[in-house]
Design a protein around this motif. Structure first.
Motif, short mmCIF file in Angstrom:
data_model
loop_
_atom_site.label_atom_id
_atom_site.label_comp_id
_atom_site.label_asym_id
_atom_site.label_seq_id
_atom_site.Cartn_x
_atom_site.Cartn_y
_atom_site.Cartn_z
N UNK A 104 -28.80 -2.19 0.00
CA UNK A 104 -28.57 -0.81 -0.44
C UNK A 104 -29.39 0.19 0.37
N UNK A 105 -30.54 -0.26 0.86
CA UNK A 105 -31.38 0.68 1.60
C UNK A 105 -30.65 1.22 2.83
N UNK A 106 -29.91 0.35 3.49
CA UNK A 106 -29.15 0.80 4.65
C UNK A 106 -28.17 1.90 4.24
N UNK A 124 -37.54 -0.63 11.27
CA UNK A 124 -36.74 -1.82 11.56
C UNK A 124 -35.28 -1.59 11.22
N UNK A 125 -35.05 -0.91 10.11
CA UNK A 125 -33.68 -0.60 9.69
C UNK A 125 -33.01 0.31 10.71
N UNK A 126 -33.76 1.27 11.22
CA UNK A 126 -33.20 2.21 12.21
C UNK A 126 -32.82 1.48 13.49
N UNK A 183 -26.19 -1.68 15.79
CA UNK A 183 -24.84 -1.88 15.26
C UNK A 183 -23.93 -0.72 15.67
N UNK A 184 -24.50 0.28 16.29
CA UNK A 184 -23.70 1.41 16.77
C UNK A 184 -23.28 2.38 15.68
N UNK A 185 -24.07 2.48 14.62
CA UNK A 185 -23.69 3.36 13.51
C UNK A 185 -24.26 4.76 13.66
N UNK A 218 -18.46 5.61 13.53
CA UNK A 218 -18.57 4.24 13.00
C UNK A 218 -19.51 4.20 11.81
N UNK A 219 -20.55 5.00 11.89
CA UNK A 219 -21.49 5.07 10.78
C UNK A 219 -20.85 5.61 9.52
#
Lengths: 109, 109
Positions: free
Chosen positions: A12-14, A50-52, A58-60, A82-83
């Motif tokens: 969910x954090x993403x 790390x999430x960033x 992932x190209x978001x 894409x994000x």
DNA sequence: TACTAGTACATAGTAGCGCTAAGTAGTGGA
DNA sequence: TCCACTACTTAGCGCTACTATGTACTAGTA
């Protein structure tokens, strides 16, 4: 951070970060501050960075480097097409889970 | 199972199972069937059994072995006091996260 | 008898994610 | 000089869901 919360944030954090970035480009330190302001007071800084890295790979998101008045240059992230798609899917997944859980809670079972 | 859903289930699946067990003792195979009936069609059987082992070791459930008419004996799990406490905490954690996310969704940000 | 399907549980190995901990680097104030 | 704040990075860990495979029992059927 509570153990339950830590586990629950997985996945969910993403979505939360993608949602924060909607129409609102931001850099890592800023995002951490935003999250803490939203009540996620114990979010670890390293977690956000790390999430960033992950969503960039992932190209978001699109990334732009900008100088800062105080400190090292900022990496400003903005949601790309894409994000936005990923965020849409996130809301779908979230809605499903949320509905199932609210149903369970009401059933009292 | 979608990757998003897989990650999002981390931390919530335990709560879902605890909720299912409230006032309603059940065994593994049955729980898997229940979950699939609730829309979690792709839940892996192994996932459920591993989770049950975990919550038993954490002392959240009581276990009773009962013979089955068809197949090996069943292990029937029922929520105990500690399990109810854990479930309460789960709902608290869930409520917080859920409110934050609904807020984010409405903001459109 | 042999085979298949359904019931029921178990577990070793893998991937992914958030956390811990530690580091680098720049600015400004005491 | 030292500290606080800003800003980013990364190696290693713990936890959880998944994959894949196995065991064991019953009943139906060819």
């Amino acid at each position: 951070m509570g153990k339950q919360m830590t586990e629950m944030l997985k996945g969910t954090l993403e979505g939360i970060v993608l949602a924060l970035l909607t129409g609102n480009p931001a850099y890592g330190y800023e995002i951490t501050t935003l999250l803490r302001g939203q009540g996620f007071t114990e979010i670890a800084e390293g977690t956000v960075y790390a999430l960033l890295v992950r969503i960039e790979q992932k190209g978001l998101v699109d990334v732009e480097k900008r100088p800062s008045e105080k400190g090292p240059p900022r990496k400003v992230y903005s949601l790309n097409e894409q994000g936005k798609k990923e965020l849409d899917e996130f809301w779908n997944t979230w809605s499903f889970l949320s509905e199932r859980l609210e149903h369970l809670r009401k059933e009292g079972k």
